[in-house]
Design a protein around this motif. Structure first.
Motif, PDB file in Angstrom:
ATOM      1  N   LEU A  94       0.823  -1.207   0.000  1.00 12.58           N
ATOM      2  CA  LEU A  94       0.000   0.000   0.000  1.00 12.58           C
ATOM      3  C   LEU A  94       0.858   1.257   0.000  1.00 12.58           C
ATOM      4  CD1 LEU A  94      -2.713   1.436   0.194  1.00 12.58           C
ATOM      5  CD2 LEU A  94      -2.644   1.105   2.685  1.00 12.58           C
ATOM      6  N   ALA A  95       1.938   1.262   0.766  1.00 12.67           N
ATOM      7  CA  ALA A  95       2.785   2.459   0.870  1.00 12.67           C
ATOM      8  C   ALA A  95       3.407   2.809  -0.476  1.00 12.67           C
ATOM      9  CB  ALA A  95       3.868   2.243   1.923  1.00 12.67           C
ATOM     10  N   HIS A  96       3.957   1.826  -1.168  1.00 15.94           N
ATOM     11  CA  HIS A  96       4.629   2.167  -2.432  1.00 15.94           C
ATOM     12  C   HIS A  96       3.618   2.548  -3.509  1.00 15.94           C
ATOM     13  CE1 HIS A  96       3.792  -1.486  -4.770  1.00 15.94           C
ATOM     14  NE2 HIS A  96       4.479  -0.956  -5.762  1.00 15.94           N
ATOM     15  N   VAL A  97       2.406   1.982  -3.451  1.00 15.31           N
ATOM     16  CA  VAL A  97       1.364   2.382  -4.392  1.00 15.31           C
ATOM     17  C   VAL A  97       0.893   3.808  -4.101  1.00 15.31           C
ATOM     18  CG1 VAL A  97      -1.083   1.982  -4.925  1.00 15.31           C
ATOM     19  CG2 VAL A  97       0.546   0.102  -5.062  1.00 15.31           C
ATOM     20  N   ALA A 113       4.853  13.851  -0.672  1.00 14.98           N
ATOM     21  CA  ALA A 113       4.271  12.518  -0.861  1.00 14.98           C
ATOM     22  C   ALA A 113       4.985  11.492   0.017  1.00 14.98           C
ATOM     23  CB  ALA A 113       4.365  12.113  -2.334  1.00 14.98           C
ATOM     24  N   CYS A 114       6.299  11.571   0.090  1.00 15.86           N
ATOM     25  CA  CYS A 114       7.061  10.612   0.911  1.00 15.86           C
ATOM     26  C   CYS A 114       6.731  10.775   2.392  1.00 15.86           C
ATOM     27  CB  CYS A 114       8.554  10.797   0.678  1.00 15.86           C
ATOM     28  SG  CYS A 114       9.095  10.401  -1.003  1.00 15.86           S
ATOM     29  N   LEU A 115       6.700  12.022   2.859  1.00 14.49           N
ATOM     30  CA  LEU A 115       6.407  12.258   4.275  1.00 14.49           C
ATOM     31  C   LEU A 115       4.984  11.825   4.622  1.00 14.49           C
ATOM     32  CD1 LEU A 115       8.094  15.740   4.833  1.00 14.49           C
ATOM     33  CD2 LEU A 115       8.884  13.508   5.651  1.00 14.49           C
ATOM     34  N   ALA A 116       4.031  12.076   3.706  1.00 17.86           N
ATOM     35  CA  ALA A 116       2.648  11.670   3.958  1.00 17.86           C
ATOM     36  C   ALA A 116       2.526  10.159   4.069  1.00 17.86           C
ATOM     37  CB  ALA A 116       1.738  12.205   2.847  1.00 17.86           C
ATOM     38  N   VAL A 117       3.227   9.431   3.208  1.00 20.48           N
ATOM     39  CA  VAL A 117       3.146   7.965   3.237  1.00 20.48           C
ATOM     40  C   VAL A 117       3.815   7.410   4.501  1.00 20.48           C
ATOM     41  CG1 VAL A 117       3.988   5.878   2.099  1.00 20.48           C
ATOM     42  CG2 VAL A 117       2.909   7.694   0.764  1.00 20.48           C
ATOM     43  N   ASP A 176      16.475   9.126  -7.395  1.00 14.97           N
ATOM     44  CA  ASP A 176      17.838   9.096  -6.851  1.00 14.97           C
ATOM     45  C   ASP A 176      17.871   8.581  -5.411  1.00 14.97           C
ATOM     46  OD1 ASP A 176      19.052   9.922  -9.139  1.00 14.97           O
ATOM     47  OD2 ASP A 176      19.230  12.031  -8.551  1.00 14.97           O
ATOM     48  N   LEU A 177      16.722   8.582  -4.740  1.00 17.31           N
ATOM     49  CA  LEU A 177      16.685   7.996  -3.400  1.00 17.31           C
ATOM     50  C   LEU A 177      17.154   6.543  -3.427  1.00 17.31           C
ATOM     51  CD1 LEU A 177      13.236   9.316  -2.068  1.00 17.31           C
ATOM     52  CD2 LEU A 177      15.526  10.120  -1.445  1.00 17.31           C
ATOM     53  N   TYR A 178      16.943   5.881  -4.544  1.00 16.86           N
ATOM     54  CA  TYR A 178      17.377   4.487  -4.678  1.00 16.86           C
ATOM     55  C   TYR A 178      18.581   4.351  -5.606  1.00 16.86           C
ATOM     56  CZ  TYR A 178      17.314  -0.505  -5.587  1.00 16.86           C
ATOM     57  OH  TYR A 178      17.664  -1.828  -5.692  1.00 16.86           O
ATOM     58  N   ASP A 179      18.616   5.130  -6.677  1.00 20.22           N
ATOM     59  CA  ASP A 179      19.638   4.927  -7.706  1.00 20.22           C
ATOM     60  C   ASP A 179      20.988   5.554  -7.378  1.00 20.22           C
ATOM     61  OD1 ASP A 179      17.806   3.536  -9.242  1.00 20.22           O
ATOM     62  OD2 ASP A 179      17.152   5.319 -10.345  1.00 20.22           O
ATOM     63  N   ALA A 252       9.115   2.223  -4.045  1.00 17.67           N
ATOM     64  CA  ALA A 252       8.563   2.999  -5.164  1.00 17.67           C
ATOM     65  C   ALA A 252       9.677   3.630  -5.991  1.00 17.67           C
ATOM     66  CB  ALA A 252       7.612   4.065  -4.632  1.00 17.67           C
ATOM     67  N   ALA A 253      10.697   4.149  -5.321  1.00 23.89           N
ATOM     68  CA  ALA A 253      11.832   4.737  -6.047  1.00 23.89           C
ATOM     69  C   ALA A 253      12.606   3.671  -6.813  1.00 23.89           C
ATOM     70  CB  ALA A 253      12.755   5.456  -5.070  1.00 23.89           C
ATOM     71  N   GLN A 254      12.607   2.445  -6.303  1.00 19.07           N
ATOM     72  CA  GLN A 254      13.306   1.355  -6.981  1.00 19.07           C
ATOM     73  C   GLN A 254      12.545   0.884  -8.214  1.00 19.07           C
ATOM     74  OE1 GLN A 254      13.240  -2.345  -4.882  1.00 19.07           O
ATOM     75  NE2 GLN A 254      14.858  -3.263  -6.093  1.00 19.07           N
ATOM     76  N   GLN A 255      11.260   0.574  -8.043  1.00 17.81           N
ATOM     77  CA  GLN A 255      10.505  -0.025  -9.134  1.00 17.81           C
ATOM     78  C   GLN A 255       9.948   1.007 -10.113  1.00 17.81           C
ATOM     79  OE1 GLN A 255       7.634  -2.896  -7.845  1.00 17.81           O
ATOM     80  NE2 GLN A 255       9.210  -4.255  -7.071  1.00 17.81           N
ATOM     81  N   GLN A 256       9.672   2.213  -9.643  1.00 19.38           N
ATOM     82  CA  GLN A 256       9.190   3.312 -10.480  1.00 19.38           C
ATOM     83  C   GLN A 256       7.861   3.008 -11.165  1.00 19.38           C
ATOM     84  OE1 GLN A 256      12.305   4.966 -12.966  1.00 19.38           O
ATOM     85  NE2 GLN A 256      13.875   4.544 -11.423  1.00 19.38           N
ATOM     86  N   LEU A 257       7.124   2.070 -10.614  1.00 20.21           N
ATOM     87  CA  LEU A 257       5.747   1.814 -11.009  1.00 20.21           C
ATOM     88  C   LEU A 257       5.054   1.118  -9.847  1.00 20.21           C
ATOM     89  CD1 LEU A 257       5.519  -1.481 -11.769  1.00 20.21           C
ATOM     90  CD2 LEU A 257       6.694  -0.702 -13.809  1.00 20.21           C
TER      91      LEU A 257
END
Length: 359
Positions: A94-97, A113-117, A176-179, A252-257
Motif C-alpha cells: 500500500l505504501a509504495h502504491v 508525498a514521501c512524508l505523507a506515506v 535518486d533515493l534508490y539509484d 517505489a523509487a526502486q521499481q518506479q511503477l
C-alpha cells in the motif's frame, strides 16, 4: 574435623572446568551467524571467483536487499515485545502504491508525498497497537486483519492494475533515493545502516528499549514494576509502521511503477531476517545488529545459489527452510536461557505470545 562446604542457595554451582566451555558456547551462539556470513562469502568467492567477490556484485547485493533489510528491522521492534506484525507486507504494498498515486495522479511534490506515506504508516502502526494492546486481540489475528484491509485498499486505489508514470517519468530527485551512490556504494545501503544504528540506540541504550525488552521477557513483571505495557506496545507497532512506510517509499523509487501485489513477496524474508537475527549477537532476543547479520546471510546465500544457476523455485525453498530454522533456533535459545535462569535461581522469562526472551 572439617566442616562441609557451604551450599549455594540457588543449588549446586557449576565446576570451574565447565566455565570455559560455557563461555565458548556463548561466543559461538552470539557470533556464529557472523562467522557463517564470512564463510558463505568465502565459499561462493572460491566457487565463482570471476563474478562473486567483485564490487559490482557486492553493490548489487546491497541494493537489492535494502528493502527486505529495512522491513526486517521494522519487524524486529514488535518482536522485541513478544508480538508479531503480519501487516508489514501488505503495508509495504500500500505504501509504495500510495507514493506513486500521489506523484502521478495527485501531482504532489515528492518530499510531501514521501512524508505523507511514512506518516500514514505510523497511523497504521497505531491502529495495530490499539487492536493488540487495548482491544486484546492476538497480534497474529489483529495484524493479519489490518493487513487484509490494506490489501483491499491497495486494490481499490489501483483497480487491480499497475500505476505507470507518464512520459515525463518520475522526478529525478525521487528516483535518486534508490539509484544514487555514496562512497562508491548504493545509497540504500546507508539507509539500512542508519536505521540499524538508530534501532540499536533505541533498544540497547535508551530506557524505551529496555522497557520493550522487559515487556517481551515477562509482561507480568513489567506490570508489577509499573511499566505501562499497553502504551509501550503501541509504541512498538507505531515504530514498525513508520519503518514500513519508509520501505514503501524506497520500493517505489526502486521499481518506479505501482504493483498492487508486490508487498507479499517481502513478508517472508523480513520475518526470516528478524527471527534469525534474534539468535545472533544477543541470542534469545530480537536486536538490530543480529537482524542485520541475518539479512546478510540470506542475501549472500541467495545471491550465491542464484549465480550458480539455481532454478526459480530454490528461492522460496531457501526462505521457507531458513524461516523454520530461525524459529527453531530462536526457541532453542529461549529455552536455554530459561534453563540457565532457573539454574541460577532467577525466574524464567515468559511472554504472552511467541518464545520467551531475556532482556
Amino acid at each position: 574435623m572439617t566442616g562441609a562446604a557451604p551450599r549455594s542457595p540457588h543449588g549446586p554451582s557449576r565446576p570451574p572446568r565447565w566455565r570455559p566451555l560455557r563461555a565458548r558456547g556463548h561466543v559461538i551462539g552470539a557470533y556464529g551467524l557472523l562467522f557463517l556470513t564470512a564463510l558463505l562469502f568465502l565459499v561462493f568467492s572460491l566457487a565463482l571467483p570471476g563474478t562473486f567477490p567483485t564490487l559490482d556484485n557486492v553493490s548489487s547485493i546491497l541494493s537489492n536487499q535494502s528493502v527486505p533489510a529495512i522491513l526486517a528491522l521494522g519487524a524486529t521492534v514488535p518482536i522485541a515485545t513478544g508480538r508479531f506484525d503480519l501487516s508489514i507486507g501488505y503495508g509495504l504494498g500500500l505504501a509504495h502504491v500510495m507514493v506513486l498515486q500521489l506523484l502521478v495522479a495527485g501531482g504532489w511534490p515528492w518530499p510531501a508525498a514521501c512524508l505523507a506515506v511514512i506518516a500514514g504508516g505510523g497511523v497504521v502502526g497505531v491502529c495495530n497497537g490499539l487492536l493488540v494492546e487495548f482491544a486484546r486481540i492476538n497480534s497474529f489475528i489483529a495484524t493479519l486483519g489490518t493487513g487484509t484491509v490494506m490489501y483491499g485498499v491497495t486494490g481499490w486505489i489501483t483497480g487491480g492494475a499497475r500505476i505507470v508514470p507518464g512520459p515525463a517519468g518520475l522526478p529525478p530527485a525521487f528516483t535518486d533515493l534508490y539509484d544514487a551512490t555514496f562512497l562508491g556504494l548504493p545509497l540504500p545501503a546507508f539507509y539500512v545502516l542508519a536505521l540499524a544504528v538508530l534501532l540499536w540506540l533505541l533498544l540497547e541504550r535508551l530506557p524505551l528499549g529496555r522497557y520493550l525488552y522487559v515487556i517481551g521477557s515477562n509482561p507480568r513483571a513489567a506490570d508489577l514494576v509499573g511499566i505501562p505495557t499497553r502504551r509501550y506496545g503501541v509504541y512498538a507497532f507505531t515504530a514498525s509502521g513508520l519503518v514500513v512506510g519508509l520501505a514503501g517509499v524506497l520500493l517505489a523509487a526502486q521499481q518506479q511503477l505501482g504493483n498492487p501485489s508486490v508487498g507479499m513477496d517481502y513478508l517472508l524474508p523480513a520475518f526470516v531476517g528478524a527471527l534469525l537475527g534474534s539468535t545472533a549477537i544477543r541470542p534469545g532476543r530480537a536486536n538490530a545488529a543480529g537482524t542485520l547479520v541475518a539479512v546478510a546471510v540470506l542475501a549472500i546465500g541467495l545471491a550465491g545459489i542464484q549465480q550458480l544457476g539455481a532454478d526459480f523455485w530454490v528461492t522460496p525453498l531457501f526462505d521457507g527452510g531458513t524461516l523454520l530454522l530461525a524459529v527453531g533456533l530462536a526457541g532453542y535459545a529461549a529455552r536455554r536461557r530459561a534453563r540457565a535462569a532457573t539454574a541460577d535461581g532467577r525466574p524464567a522469562p515468559t511472554t504472552g505470545e511467541g518464545p520467551p526472551r531475556n532482556p
